[in-house]
Design an enzyme around this catalytic site. Structure first.
Site, PDB file in Angstrom:
ATOM      1  N   ARG A 275      59.923 -48.069   4.192  1.00  0.00           N
ATOM      2  CA  ARG A 275      58.663 -47.176   3.215  1.00  0.00           C
ATOM      3  C   ARG A 275      58.980 -46.849   1.411  1.00  0.00           C
ATOM      4  NH1 ARG A 275      59.147 -42.459   6.022  1.00  0.00           N
ATOM      5  NH2 ARG A 275      57.297 -42.313   7.038  1.00  0.00           N
ATOM      6  N   ALA A 276      60.305 -47.105   1.450  1.00  0.00           N
ATOM      7  CA  ALA A 276      60.557 -47.352  -0.047  1.00  0.00           C
ATOM      8  C   ALA A 276      59.501 -48.703  -0.436  1.00  0.00           C
ATOM      9  CB  ALA A 276      62.317 -47.765  -0.382  1.00  0.00           C
TER      10      ALA A 276
END
Length: 680
Positions: A275-276
């Site tokens: 997700r980062a």
């Protein structure tokens, strides 16, 4: 209707303003978490943002804000005919910390659903926030069951309400913005990761800037409308820039060089999952659009990392968020020559309303360095790194400076006996809104969890008298039954720590602090409040009043010095006073007292007898207690075990406290208390 404080009139806080504007440009960034001390314009800036958002087109009369060009096919108010929409301002919906589940997701009229088969649905806050902003002030204090619902809605872009086979679904895509004061406790990791960006804010230490803050606030309070009018031109300029950036966003090119820098940065900082990387890519793209460019540059990647990564690289709850900027620069430099655009670095527009036109101010959610303050000022309660605990400058006679805690470990489960009704958590049994169904009762107030079998059983004997003639069941409000459920609650875990000379051996105190730190980690995971009482010398002190900030307790523990006599009775009496006051503030929350000592009592007249009488106060009030026996060496006096008997609790050694220890079984306070009472 009150006039909001203008967004462009907020003094300083460049990173906060930039993060909010980037989400206005690209809602796909995923929202903002604003962390900082009280009184730093967190809520003011968030509430002001809604006035800058472009208006939205909605289907006339739709309670779920469907877009006319692409209405939700499953909308409860649908299906919608094709046609022109109406324009309205984007909404900012506030979710109160104490809101009910029905207020958040909406409620079904269960009586009509059973009797008529009609899906009569009253929308909740998630429906109101669709295509707008959902703002949660003090988001770290939000109850777990509401957090779970927010996570589901954020992941799926829809809200589901299901009650006894009757279900309603509607779209719920919103910009999630939360503000919090870290001193009041941390956020669950699952919800923390759902926020795209995070910023740290702190009050400026620059006198001129503080003067300007006061001047603008007083002017606004004297004449809100006139103050807003003076900033109308700046507000209109930012609003136009947001519209232009949104239009430019689809044309922004994220080249292979920038993508490799993003991937390398996330790998270098060892963030979990992917997700980062995705959030960084979206943030860098939004930064380029905000600056009026169609190419993502290295400076965009750097700023995206500073906003998107700090809260994702925390390895345990006591680590302060932040990034090593030197390491970040080295990583970006290492990969700057790869791809087609990684080495470009033109100057950004320094005069944009968002701060640095994408360059931020302090970077990564840190306040601008020109403030002269501590860049971590908003997280002053965070635990120092191991080995960096503060040393006392002038120790008193017989006093030793603080030692660092040993490495924490996973502890056994300690719980409070009986069934409580406190705040939702994960420690002790309790009657809650969520959990396994254990029975039924008449509803008090609105019905939230229907017990279908009990409702049918209550209505069945009256069907003939009510003139039932068809297949449907004739249900009256008096027939409805609320399901009673059993789950888990959070408790007040009050630590009473012996810091006297008998505990002062550095290796021993390090192990003791490591054990308390381990219990604090357990309290964090189980959503407990914690408090810390210490005793040494001639008196006892409340080192930390009961709070949700486990970080603050860890910081107090880290700086705890040792030495002097052992006023055990004073420590117990101080803890008793703390519990008495806390019962008045939070009567539903039950307490678990954890006494960390070797059991010795010295100083004054009859110290052992005084300690015994103080301990029996807890037993008389049935306060759940555990004594962590810190006695070491080949010869042991067993004083901690005697103290546990006086308290009506149990004693565990430091070794037995470990979850993987073979020396003892998992301790349930209830069982041991029962044995203690039978023995007495």
């Amino acid at each position: 209707m009150s006039v909001p404080f203008p967004f462009t009139a907020v003094v300083g806080q460049d990173d906060l303003r930039l993060a909010l504007l980037l989400n206005a440009v690209s809602p796909a960034v995923g929202g903002v978490l604003v962390r900082g001390e009280k009184g730093t314009a967190k809520s003011t800036a968030v509430r002001a943002l809604s006035a800058l958002l472009p208006e939205v087109d909605v289907v006339p009369g739709c309670r779920f804000s469907c877009a006319p060009g692409a209405p939700d096919p499953g909308c409860p108010d649908g299906p919608h005919e094709a046609g022109d929409g109406v324009r309205r301002p984007a909404r900012m919906v506030e979710l109160p910390v104490g809101a009910s589940e029905d207020r958040l997701v909406g409620a079904l009229d269960i009586e009509r659903a059973l009797a008529e088969g009609v899906k009569a649905f009253e929308p909740g806050l998630l429906a109101d926030a669709h295509r707008g902003i959902l703002y949660v002030d003090e988001v770290n204090l939000l109850h777990d069951h509401l957090v779970d619902l927010l996570l589901d809605a954020a992941a799926m872009g829809a809200s589901y309400v299901e009650r006894e086979g009757v279900s309603v679904r509607h779209a719920a895509r919103f910009l999630l913005v939360g503000t919090m004061n870290p001193e009041e406790g941390e956020l669950r990791p699952q919800l923390l990761d759902r926020f795209g960006l995070t910023v740290e804010v702190a009050a400026s230490r620059e006198p001129d800037q503080r003067v300007e803050v006061v001047r603008r606030r007083l002017a606004y309070d004297d004449d809100p409308a006139g103050f807003a009018e003076r900033w109308a031109a700046e507000e209109a300029a930012v609003r136009a820039r947001i519209v232009a950036a949104r239009a430019l966003l689809p044309s922004v090119r994220l080249g292979d060089g920038a993508l490799r820098q993003i991937a390398a940065t996330c790998a270098a900082f060892e963030v979990d999952g992917m997700r980062a990387d995705i959030v960084m890519a979206r943030t860098a793209t939004a930064l380029a659009a905000w600056a009026g460019r169609t190419d993502v540059l290295a400076e965009d990647v750097r700023q995206a990392a500073l906003l998107a990564l700090p809260h994702r690289r925390r390895r345990n709850p006591f680590d302060a968020p932040g990034l090593d900027e030197d390491k970040l620069d080295e990583t970006l430099e290492q990969f700057s020559g790869e791809g087609d655009d990684g080495d470009q670095d033109p100057d950004p527009d320094p005069d944009g309303p968002g701060g640095d036109g994408g360059g931020g101010g302090g970077g990564g959610g840190q306040p601008p360095q020109s403030d002269g303050g501590d860049p971590q000022g908003g997280d002053a309660g965070a635990r120092p790194e191991a080995g960096e605990g503060p040393e006392l400058q002038a120790p008193g006679a017989g006093e030793q400076s603080a030692v660092r805690a040993a490495e924490p470990f996973r502890t056994k489960v300690l719980s409070v006996p009986g069934i409580g009704e406190g705040a939702a958590g994960r420690r002790s049994r309790a009657r809650t809104e969520h959990g396994r169904t254990t029975g039924a009762r008449r509803p008090r107030g609105g019905l939230t969890k229907l017990h279908l079998a009990a409702t049918v059983q209550a209505a069945a004997p009256h069907q003939r008298a009510r003139g039932r003639s068809g297949p449907g069941l004739v249900v009256r409000r008096d027939d409805l039954r609320q399901a009673t459920r059993e789950g888990r609650e959070g408790n007040l875990v009050l630590f009473v720590v012996d810091a006297s000379g008998s505990m002062a051996a550095r290796q021993r105190m390090s192990a003791v602090k490591g054990a308390v730190l381990s219990l604090l980690l357990d309290a964090y995971q189980r959503r407990d409040k914690v408090g810390l009482v210490t005793f040494r010398g001639a008196a006892a002190d409340v080192a930390l009043p009961p709070t949700s900030s486990v970080d603050a307790a860890a910081a107090r523990l880290e700086s705890l010095p040792t030495g002097g006599r052992t006023p055990l009775a004073a420590g117990l009496l101080k803890a008793h006073d703390v519990l008495r006051v806390e019962r008045l503030r939070d009567p539903a929350r039950r307490a678990l007292v954890v006494v960390v000592t070797d059991g010795r009592a010295t100083g004054g007249t009859e110290p052992v007898a005084l300690a015994g009488r103080a301990a029996r106060l807890f037993a008389a009030e049935s306060v759940a207690s555990v004594v962590v026996d810190c006695e070491s060496g080949p010869v042991r006096l067993g004083l901690a075990g005697q103290l546990a008997g006086e308290l009506g609790g149990t004693a565990v050694t430091l070794d037995e406290l470990r979850a993987d220890s073979i020396a003892g079984l998992v301790r349930d306070v209830q069982g041991v208390q029962g044995m203690s009472r039978r023995a007495a």
